[in-house]
Motif scaffolding. Structure first.
Motif, PDB file in Angstrom:
ATOM      1  N   ALA A 142       0.853  -1.198   0.000  1.00  0.00           N
ATOM      2  CA  ALA A 142       0.000   0.000   0.000  1.00  0.00           C
ATOM      3  C   ALA A 142       0.885   1.243   0.000  1.00  0.00           C
ATOM      4  O   ALA A 142       0.608   2.223  -0.699  1.00  0.00           O
ATOM      5  CB  ALA A 142      -0.910  -0.007   1.218  1.00  0.00           C
ATOM      6  N   MET A 143       1.969   1.192   0.768  1.00  0.00           N
ATOM      7  CA  MET A 143       2.881   2.351   0.806  1.00  0.00           C
ATOM      8  C   MET A 143       3.518   2.573  -0.565  1.00  0.00           C
ATOM      9  O   MET A 143       3.662   3.698  -1.027  1.00  0.00           O
ATOM     10  CB  MET A 143       3.968   2.140   1.868  1.00  0.00           C
ATOM     11  CG  MET A 143       3.442   2.268   3.282  1.00  0.00           C
ATOM     12  SD  MET A 143       4.750   2.382   4.500  1.00  0.00           S
ATOM     13  CE  MET A 143       5.346   0.717   4.532  1.00  0.00           C
ATOM     14  N   THR A 144       3.892   1.475  -1.223  1.00  0.00           N
ATOM     15  CA  THR A 144       4.491   1.583  -2.554  1.00  0.00           C
ATOM     16  C   THR A 144       3.498   2.204  -3.526  1.00  0.00           C
ATOM     17  O   THR A 144       3.837   3.083  -4.316  1.00  0.00           O
ATOM     18  CB  THR A 144       4.904   0.177  -3.064  1.00  0.00           C
ATOM     19  OG1 THR A 144       5.768  -0.407  -2.112  1.00  0.00           O
ATOM     20  CG2 THR A 144       5.601   0.261  -4.408  1.00  0.00           C
ATOM     21  N   TYR A 145       2.267   1.745  -3.428  1.00  0.00           N
ATOM     22  CA  TYR A 145       1.228   2.256  -4.329  1.00  0.00           C
ATOM     23  C   TYR A 145       1.025   3.759  -4.131  1.00  0.00           C
ATOM     24  O   TYR A 145       0.967   4.535  -5.077  1.00  0.00           O
ATOM     25  CB  TYR A 145      -0.071   1.490  -4.071  1.00  0.00           C
ATOM     26  CG  TYR A 145      -1.150   1.770  -5.082  1.00  0.00           C
ATOM     27  CD1 TYR A 145      -1.050   1.266  -6.380  1.00  0.00           C
ATOM     28  CD2 TYR A 145      -2.269   2.525  -4.750  1.00  0.00           C
ATOM     29  CE1 TYR A 145      -2.044   1.521  -7.320  1.00  0.00           C
ATOM     30  CE2 TYR A 145      -3.261   2.784  -5.686  1.00  0.00           C
ATOM     31  CZ  TYR A 145      -3.141   2.281  -6.970  1.00  0.00           C
ATOM     32  OH  TYR A 145      -4.121   2.535  -7.892  1.00  0.00           O
ATOM     33  N   VAL A 146       0.961   4.151  -2.853  1.00  0.00           N
ATOM     34  CA  VAL A 146       0.810   5.579  -2.530  1.00  0.00           C
ATOM     35  C   VAL A 146       1.986   6.369  -3.108  1.00  0.00           C
ATOM     36  O   VAL A 146       1.814   7.424  -3.729  1.00  0.00           O
ATOM     37  CB  VAL A 146       0.733   5.774  -0.991  1.00  0.00           C
ATOM     38  CG1 VAL A 146       0.930   7.227  -0.600  1.00  0.00           C
ATOM     39  CG2 VAL A 146      -0.605   5.265  -0.457  1.00  0.00           C
ATOM     40  N   ALA A 147       3.198   5.830  -2.934  1.00  0.00           N
ATOM     41  CA  ALA A 147       4.396   6.519  -3.414  1.00  0.00           C
ATOM     42  C   ALA A 147       4.339   6.729  -4.921  1.00  0.00           C
ATOM     43  O   ALA A 147       4.548   7.833  -5.423  1.00  0.00           O
ATOM     44  CB  ALA A 147       5.644   5.708  -3.029  1.00  0.00           C
ATOM     45  N   VAL A 148       4.021   5.647  -5.644  1.00  0.00           N
ATOM     46  CA  VAL A 148       3.988   5.740  -7.103  1.00  0.00           C
ATOM     47  C   VAL A 148       2.932   6.752  -7.551  1.00  0.00           C
ATOM     48  O   VAL A 148       3.182   7.621  -8.378  1.00  0.00           O
ATOM     49  CB  VAL A 148       3.714   4.338  -7.721  1.00  0.00           C
ATOM     50  CG1 VAL A 148       3.482   4.445  -9.218  1.00  0.00           C
ATOM     51  CG2 VAL A 148       4.882   3.402  -7.422  1.00  0.00           C
ATOM     52  N   LYS A 149       1.760   6.642  -6.949  1.00  0.00           N
ATOM     53  CA  LYS A 149       0.656   7.518  -7.367  1.00  0.00           C
ATOM     54  C   LYS A 149       0.888   8.980  -6.986  1.00  0.00           C
ATOM     55  O   LYS A 149       0.398   9.894  -7.649  1.00  0.00           O
ATOM     56  CB  LYS A 149      -0.657   7.039  -6.727  1.00  0.00           C
ATOM     57  CG  LYS A 149      -1.135   5.737  -7.310  1.00  0.00           C
ATOM     58  CD  LYS A 149      -1.712   6.003  -8.688  1.00  0.00           C
ATOM     59  CE  LYS A 149      -2.233   4.756  -9.349  1.00  0.00           C
ATOM     60  NZ  LYS A 149      -2.976   5.015 -10.565  1.00  0.00           N
ATOM     61  N   MET A 150       1.635   9.211  -5.888  1.00  0.00           N
ATOM     62  CA  MET A 150       1.875  10.596  -5.472  1.00  0.00           C
ATOM     63  C   MET A 150       3.192  11.134  -6.018  1.00  0.00           C
ATOM     64  O   MET A 150       3.596  12.249  -5.709  1.00  0.00           O
ATOM     65  CB  MET A 150       1.868  10.702  -3.935  1.00  0.00           C
ATOM     66  CG  MET A 150       0.510  10.471  -3.326  1.00  0.00           C
ATOM     67  SD  MET A 150       0.540  10.635  -1.521  1.00  0.00           S
ATOM     68  CE  MET A 150       0.163  12.348  -1.308  1.00  0.00           C
ATOM     69  N   ASN A 151       3.851  10.255  -6.772  1.00  0.00           N
ATOM     70  CA  ASN A 151       5.127  10.649  -7.353  1.00  0.00           C
ATOM     71  C   ASN A 151       6.173  11.005  -6.286  1.00  0.00           C
ATOM     72  O   ASN A 151       6.855  12.025  -6.363  1.00  0.00           O
ATOM     73  CB  ASN A 151       4.891  11.830  -8.301  1.00  0.00           C
ATOM     74  CG  ASN A 151       5.944  11.877  -9.372  1.00  0.00           C
ATOM     75  OD1 ASN A 151       6.704  10.906  -9.517  1.00  0.00           O
ATOM     76  ND2 ASN A 151       6.019  12.977 -10.087  1.00  0.00           N
ATOM     77  N   ILE A 152       6.246  10.163  -5.276  1.00  0.00           N
ATOM     78  CA  ILE A 152       7.231  10.315  -4.199  1.00  0.00           C
ATOM     79  C   ILE A 152       8.032   9.009  -4.183  1.00  0.00           C
ATOM     80  O   ILE A 152       7.483   7.962  -4.543  1.00  0.00           O
ATOM     81  CB  ILE A 152       6.524  10.467  -2.820  1.00  0.00           C
ATOM     82  CG1 ILE A 152       5.497  11.596  -2.853  1.00  0.00           C
ATOM     83  CG2 ILE A 152       7.520  10.691  -1.691  1.00  0.00           C
ATOM     84  CD1 ILE A 152       4.649  11.699  -1.584  1.00  0.00           C
ATOM     85  N   SER A 153       9.269   9.039  -3.742  1.00  0.00           N
ATOM     86  CA  SER A 153      10.009   7.771  -3.723  1.00  0.00           C
ATOM     87  C   SER A 153       9.461   6.889  -2.601  1.00  0.00           C
ATOM     88  O   SER A 153       9.120   7.391  -1.525  1.00  0.00           O
ATOM     89  CB  SER A 153      11.504   8.026  -3.529  1.00  0.00           C
ATOM     90  OG  SER A 153      11.750   8.315  -2.177  1.00  0.00           O
ATOM     91  N   PRO A 154       9.374   5.564  -2.852  1.00  0.00           N
ATOM     92  CA  PRO A 154       8.893   4.665  -1.810  1.00  0.00           C
ATOM     93  C   PRO A 154       9.707   4.801  -0.521  1.00  0.00           C
ATOM     94  O   PRO A 154       9.160   4.702   0.585  1.00  0.00           O
ATOM     95  CB  PRO A 154       9.074   3.272  -2.430  1.00  0.00           C
ATOM     96  CG  PRO A 154       8.974   3.511  -3.903  1.00  0.00           C
ATOM     97  CD  PRO A 154       9.601   4.860  -4.124  1.00  0.00           C
TER      98      PRO A 154
END
Ligand code: FES
Length: 168
Positions: free
Chosen positions: A49-61
């Motif tokens: 879920a954290m990875t998904y959030v990172a990708v979608k928010m354009n932030i590094s995991p």
């Protein structure tokens, strides 16, 4: 993208995360609020879920993980159906929270390092002052407060809880 595919493959219900992200406009400044909502949904922060959030928010995991580990409000481990929080603030400690904690841990074969049962039924944690020192020692199970607990009183509470659980 590879990480995103992995998250999707693990079959997390990502539609809920999409909904949360939309609610917060995908804004980086809203990351903490987004993680709070994600945790509310899963009861912890799954790695995918954290990875998904990172990708979608354009932030590094790594940055998302960094935020999640920095704030103690976030848990990276799944919690059991029943979260048993035993207060170990000063008032509760002085009035015997440790014997209560030990009795609960013993009952579920848990320890300081292993806090959740394998069947994901129970998680046992200590917390600092819950602000109800007059009721010390205090135990909270899924938001319900149990005042002036002793190992014996706790046994009755847990017996009742498990009986209800078995009766479904
Ligand atoms: S120390 Fe336990 S409620 Fe305050």
């Amino acid at each position: 993208m590879e990480q995103l595919e992995k998250a999707q493959k693990n079959k997390l219900d990502l539609s809920k995360i999409d909904e949360i992200l939309r609610q917060y406009d995908y804004k980086k400044s809203n990351l903490i609020a987004v993680l709070q909502k994600v945790q509310e949904f899963y009861k912890y922060l799954p790695e995918d879920a954290m990875t998904y959030v990172a990708v979608k928010m354009n932030i590094s995991p790594a940055s998302v993980y960094g935020v999640a580990t920095f704030y103690s409000q976030f848990s990276l481990d799944p919690k059991g159906k029943y979260e048993i929080k035993i207060c170990d603030g000063t008032a509760c400690h002085v009035r015997g929270s440790m014997p209560v904690l030990n009795a609960v841990r013993k009952r579920f074969n848990l320890s300081e390092r292993k806090i959740t049962t394998d069947n994901m039924l129970v998680t046992v944690e200590t917390v600092s002052c819950l602000g109800a020192c007059g009721l010390a020692p205090v135990v909270v199970i899924n938001d319900k407060v149990y005042p002036q607990m002793t190992p014996d009183a706790m046994k009755i509470v847990l017996d009742t809880l498990l009986k209800e659980e078995n009766e479904g």
